[in-house]
Design a protein around this motif. Sequence first.
Motif, mmCIF file in Angstrom:
data_model
loop_
_atom_site.group_PDB
_atom_site.id
_atom_site.type_symbol
_atom_site.label_atom_id
_atom_site.label_comp_id
_atom_site.label_asym_id
_atom_site.label_seq_id
_atom_site.Cartn_x
_atom_site.Cartn_y
_atom_site.Cartn_z
ATOM 1 N N SER A 38 0.844 -1.200 0.000
ATOM 2 C CA SER A 38 0.000 0.000 0.000
ATOM 3 C C SER A 38 0.878 1.247 0.000
ATOM 4 C CB SER A 38 -0.914 0.008 1.228
ATOM 5 O OG SER A 38 -1.832 -1.058 1.174
ATOM 6 N N SER A 39 0.600 2.150 -0.916
ATOM 7 C CA SER A 39 1.423 3.342 -1.051
ATOM 8 C C SER A 39 0.582 4.547 -1.411
ATOM 9 C CB SER A 39 2.491 3.150 -2.139
ATOM 10 O OG SER A 39 3.329 2.051 -1.858
ATOM 11 N N GLY A 69 -6.922 6.408 -5.642
ATOM 12 C CA GLY A 69 -7.031 7.821 -5.975
ATOM 13 C C GLY A 69 -8.182 8.056 -6.926
ATOM 14 N N VAL A 70 -8.208 9.235 -7.507
ATOM 15 C CA VAL A 70 -9.285 9.624 -8.425
ATOM 16 C C VAL A 70 -8.720 9.741 -9.838
ATOM 17 C CG1 VAL A 70 -10.998 11.400 -8.974
ATOM 18 C CG2 VAL A 70 -10.498 10.840 -6.582
ATOM 19 N N GLN A 108 -4.883 10.755 -8.999
ATOM 20 C CA GLN A 108 -4.670 11.820 -8.020
ATOM 21 C C GLN A 108 -5.160 11.381 -6.647
ATOM 22 O OE1 GLN A 108 -7.244 15.482 -7.984
ATOM 23 N NE2 GLN A 108 -5.338 16.492 -8.567
ATOM 24 N N ASP A 109 -4.263 11.432 -5.661
ATOM 25 C CA ASP A 109 -4.690 11.229 -4.280
ATOM 26 C C ASP A 109 -4.390 12.505 -3.486
ATOM 27 O OD1 ASP A 109 -1.990 11.228 -3.645
ATOM 28 O OD2 ASP A 109 -1.896 9.128 -3.047
ATOM 29 N N LYS A 110 -4.557 12.464 -2.170
ATOM 30 C CA LYS A 110 -4.396 13.672 -1.364
ATOM 31 C C LYS A 110 -2.954 14.169 -1.326
ATOM 32 C CE LYS A 110 -8.332 12.622 1.641
ATOM 33 N NZ LYS A 110 -8.782 12.340 3.033
ATOM 34 N N SER A 111 -2.013 13.295 -1.700
ATOM 35 C CA SER A 111 -0.601 13.668 -1.590
ATOM 36 C C SER A 111 0.040 14.093 -2.915
ATOM 37 C CB SER A 111 0.205 12.501 -1.008
ATOM 38 O OG SER A 111 0.236 11.410 -1.919
ATOM 39 N N ILE A 134 -5.580 0.913 -8.012
ATOM 40 C CA ILE A 134 -4.684 0.394 -9.048
ATOM 41 C C ILE A 134 -3.580 -0.419 -8.392
ATOM 42 C CG2 ILE A 134 -3.108 0.963 -10.925
ATOM 43 C CD1 ILE A 134 -4.735 3.446 -11.436
ATOM 44 N N ILE A 135 -3.424 -1.643 -8.866
ATOM 45 C CA ILE A 135 -2.359 -2.537 -8.403
ATOM 46 C C ILE A 135 -1.451 -2.812 -9.597
ATOM 47 C CG2 ILE A 135 -1.822 -4.788 -7.424
ATOM 48 C CD1 ILE A 135 -4.616 -4.776 -6.162
ATOM 49 N N GLY A 136 -0.213 -2.377 -9.499
ATOM 50 C CA GLY A 136 0.708 -2.538 -10.611
ATOM 51 C C GLY A 136 2.118 -2.149 -10.211
#
Length: 265
Positions: A34-35, A64-65, A128-131, A198-200
């Motif tokens: 998880s990242s 993310g979005v 896009q995530d919060k970071s 997304i897993i990759g």
Amino acid sequence: MAIFGGILIVIGIILFFVQKNYSTKLQSIRLATSSTVAELQQIASEIAGEIGGGNLREYVKVSGVIRSDRPLMSELKQAPCVHYTMRVVREYEEERTTRDGDGKTRTETSRGSETVSSNSQSIPFTLQDKSGELVVYPDGGNIETVQILDEFRRENSGSSISFGGFSLAIGAGIGGGRRTIGYRYTESILPCDREVLIIGTASDDGSQVALRKPIKSDKKFIISLKSEEELAKSTANAAKWYFYGMVACLAIGAILLILGLILRK
């Protein structure tokens, strides 16, 4: 009996490979780290400082979005998205004449279908995530979509069909003795501005971090609209039921095959 047993064994073998695929998918979900976007960018920066840029290779899962300044327009509904699949299926009727053992003929009308067009297209997009944000290259991914179209239109005349941005010339040869009833149009998309998991493999080209398909086949590239918990649960359930189906088919098939061989003697 032996033939039916053989058929069940073949089905069991097919279910084995399907179950194996789901098991590998479940393992991939659990194996990926998880990242966040910021964490991956930090790791890429540290690796670049030690051995140079372009050396990040981490198997991760990031939520993310989906963002895109220039999204795809789906072919049928013209909906903004980053991936779509579409299919146009012709439904028809045809008459078939059969002859029984007494030489009597019987004409029956049967219904069938055939795919006359299908297409799938994807574009890179931003996650896009919060970071922060990174680029995703979806080619080769197991992409979960939302169906936005399933419509049947009665069309049995004319030289072409069309729907949204799609059109197809239908020559006189498409009939083949079959009477067209109409066409079914279906389309599914991966929409913009939706939460996605997304897993990759996270990699960098020296300037930006991106997610893409892993090189090793035992690691899945998954783009899912489910949460990690929902995805793991549905994958585990599928793996379980395919396993039960495989065992049942192989066991019953083997019994019927053996009984059939014994009864032949």
